[in-house]
Design a protein around this motif. Structure first.
Motif, PDB file in Angstrom:
ATOM      1  N   ARG A  26       7.695 -29.657 -48.475  1.00 45.84           N
ATOM      2  CA  ARG A  26       6.965 -28.413 -48.959  1.00 45.84           C
ATOM      3  C   ARG A  26       6.616 -28.738 -50.619  1.00 45.84           C
ATOM      4  NH1 ARG A  26       2.757 -25.015 -48.528  1.00 45.84           N
ATOM      5  NH2 ARG A  26       3.217 -22.993 -49.534  1.00 45.84           N
ATOM      6  N   LEU A  30       3.065 -28.780 -52.267  1.00 51.27           N
ATOM      7  CA  LEU A  30       2.505 -28.058 -53.472  1.00 51.27           C
ATOM      8  C   LEU A  30       2.185 -28.700 -54.821  1.00 51.27           C
ATOM      9  CD1 LEU A  30       4.931 -25.035 -52.820  1.00 51.27           C
ATOM     10  CD2 LEU A  30       2.560 -25.240 -52.374  1.00 51.27           C
ATOM     11  N   ALA A  71       9.737 -24.166 -58.748  1.00 50.54           N
ATOM     12  CA  ALA A  71       8.617 -22.915 -58.229  1.00 50.54           C
ATOM     13  C   ALA A  71       7.845 -22.580 -59.447  1.00 50.54           C
ATOM     14  CB  ALA A  71       9.328 -21.724 -57.618  1.00 50.54           C
ATOM     15  N   VAL A  76       4.084 -21.125 -58.434  1.00 51.34           N
ATOM     16  CA  VAL A  76       4.554 -20.476 -57.082  1.00 51.34           C
ATOM     17  C   VAL A  76       5.539 -19.554 -57.293  1.00 51.34           C
ATOM     18  CG1 VAL A  76       3.047 -22.208 -55.830  1.00 51.34           C
ATOM     19  CG2 VAL A  76       5.487 -22.283 -56.004  1.00 51.34           C
ATOM     20  N   ARG A  77       5.720 -18.502 -56.020  1.00 56.15           N
ATOM     21  CA  ARG A  77       6.891 -17.996 -55.982  1.00 56.15           C
ATOM     22  C   ARG A  77       8.034 -18.829 -55.335  1.00 56.15           C
ATOM     23  NH1 ARG A  77       5.635 -13.822 -51.956  1.00 56.15           N
ATOM     24  NH2 ARG A  77       4.447 -15.593 -51.210  1.00 56.15           N
ATOM     25  N   ASP A  80       7.615 -19.260 -51.812  1.00 52.79           N
ATOM     26  CA  ASP A  80       6.435 -20.325 -51.403  1.00 52.79           C
ATOM     27  C   ASP A  80       6.896 -21.872 -51.186  1.00 52.79           C
ATOM     28  OD1 ASP A  80       4.791 -18.282 -51.550  1.00 52.79           O
ATOM     29  OD2 ASP A  80       4.055 -18.930 -53.433  1.00 52.79           O
ATOM     30  N   GLU A  84       6.684 -21.905 -43.657  1.00 47.76           N
ATOM     31  CA  GLU A  84       6.810 -21.088 -42.406  1.00 47.76           C
ATOM     32  C   GLU A  84       7.361 -21.813 -41.171  1.00 47.76           C
ATOM     33  OE1 GLU A  84       5.554 -17.884 -42.698  1.00 47.76           O
ATOM     34  OE2 GLU A  84       5.136 -17.901 -44.866  1.00 47.76           O
TER      35      GLU A  84
END
Length: 85
Positions: A26, A30, A71, A76-77, A80, A84
């Motif tokens: 992830r 990103l 992050a 991003v937060r 994030d 998921e």
């Protein structure tokens, strides 16, 4: 109160490795979406490129402070960073 670190410590090895691999993938996703190199991300997050490489390959666990720095560097937060399910 249990922390994420405590949770990972009690997680069977294979599941822990899988979680680290998903987190790293992830971060890579990103980073690439943001058009950053590993060196760019490392500089923005206050880390070195090798650390980012290890994180992206699921070979390094990160704490809350480092996850928050990554992050912020990605814009991003912190949530994030977690894929998921």
């Amino acid at each position: 109160m249990r922390t994420l670190s405590d949770e990972l410590e009690s997680t069977p090895n294979a599941a822990r490795e899988e979680q680290l691999a998903h987190f790293g993938a992830r971060v890579r996703e990103l980073r690439e979406k943001a058009g950053l190199t590993q060196a760019d991300l490392a500089e923005r997050a206050g880390m070195d490129r090798i650390a980012i490489s290890h994180i992206e390959r699921g070979q390094r666990d990160v704490g809350v402070v480092r996850a928050a720095a990554i992050a912020r560097a990605l814009g991003v937060r912190p949530g994030d960073l977690f894929p998921e399910s």
